[in-house]
Design an enzyme around this catalytic site. Structure first.
Site, PDB file in Angstrom:
ATOM      1  N   ILE A  61      25.653  43.244 -85.140  1.00 14.66           N
ATOM      2  CA  ILE A  61      24.724  42.552 -86.039  1.00 14.66           C
ATOM      3  C   ILE A  61      23.503  42.165 -85.204  1.00 14.66           C
ATOM      4  CG2 ILE A  61      24.405  40.594 -87.585  1.00 14.66           C
ATOM      5  CD1 ILE A  61      27.555  40.495 -87.751  1.00 14.66           C
ATOM      6  N   PRO A  62      22.398  42.905 -85.341  1.00 16.95           N
ATOM      7  CA  PRO A  62      21.239  42.707 -84.467  1.00 16.95           C
ATOM      8  C   PRO A  62      20.396  41.490 -84.854  1.00 16.95           C
ATOM      9  CG  PRO A  62      20.751  44.419 -86.044  1.00 16.95           C
ATOM     10  CD  PRO A  62      22.189  44.013 -86.279  1.00 16.95           C
ATOM     11  N   CYS A  63      20.952  40.309 -84.633  1.00 14.26           N
ATOM     12  CA  CYS A  63      20.266  39.090 -85.046  1.00 14.26           C
ATOM     13  C   CYS A  63      18.943  38.886 -84.316  1.00 14.26           C
ATOM     14  CB  CYS A  63      21.173  37.884 -84.897  1.00 14.26           C
ATOM     15  SG  CYS A  63      21.746  37.576 -83.237  1.00 14.26           S
ATOM     16  N   TYR A  64      18.771  39.533 -83.178  1.00 17.79           N
ATOM     17  CA  TYR A  64      17.510  39.411 -82.445  1.00 17.79           C
ATOM     18  C   TYR A  64      16.340  40.024 -83.214  1.00 17.79           C
ATOM     19  CZ  TYR A  64      18.272  44.276 -81.065  1.00 17.79           C
ATOM     20  OH  TYR A  64      18.468  45.634 -81.082  1.00 17.79           O
ATOM     21  N   ARG A  65      16.611  40.792 -84.246  1.00 13.78           N
ATOM     22  CA  ARG A  65      15.550  41.408 -85.054  1.00 13.78           C
ATOM     23  C   ARG A  65      15.026  40.472 -86.142  1.00 13.78           C
ATOM     24  NH1 ARG A  65      18.655  47.190 -85.509  1.00 13.78           N
ATOM     25  NH2 ARG A  65      18.194  47.868 -83.396  1.00 13.78           N
TER      26      ARG A  65
END
Length: 102
Positions: A51-55
């Site tokens: 889950i690429p929460c940094y995006r």
């Protein structure tokens, strides 16, 4: 499906080279008023490699000063690896990099 699961499902769809805002994620997950809930969900991301929460950035394109997985500098580096330009003051140009949704 829980609220967090709905949020994670949306965030998983943000493509490499793009970012989304907390409000955008909230709306796509089912309730435009969930912006803060999106922040809580991402802070508790159980699968950061999936889950690429940094995006996810704020409505002005600013990175999270307390990014849960290492701070704004780590978030900036992850975005740069994705091909997203991040300014020296940790802001992403939303006109250029904002994801258009699902």
């Amino acid at each position: 499906m829980t609220t967090f699961e709905k949020i994670y499902n949306v965030v998983k769809n943000i493509p490499r080279g793009k970012v989304a805002t907390y409000g955008q994620i909230a709306q796509l997950a089912g309730n435009r008023k969930w912006s803060r809930v999106v922040g809580y969900a991402l802070h508790n991301n159980p699968y950061p490699n999936e889950i690429p929460c940094y995006r996810v950035v704020n409505r002005f394109g600013s990175l999270a000063p307390s990014f849960a997985f290492g701070g704004a500098d780590v978030q900036a580096e992850l975005l740069r690896r994705d091909g997203v330009e991040v300014s020296t003051d940790n802001i992403v140009d939303l006109d250029k990099y904002l994801w258009n949704g699902l």
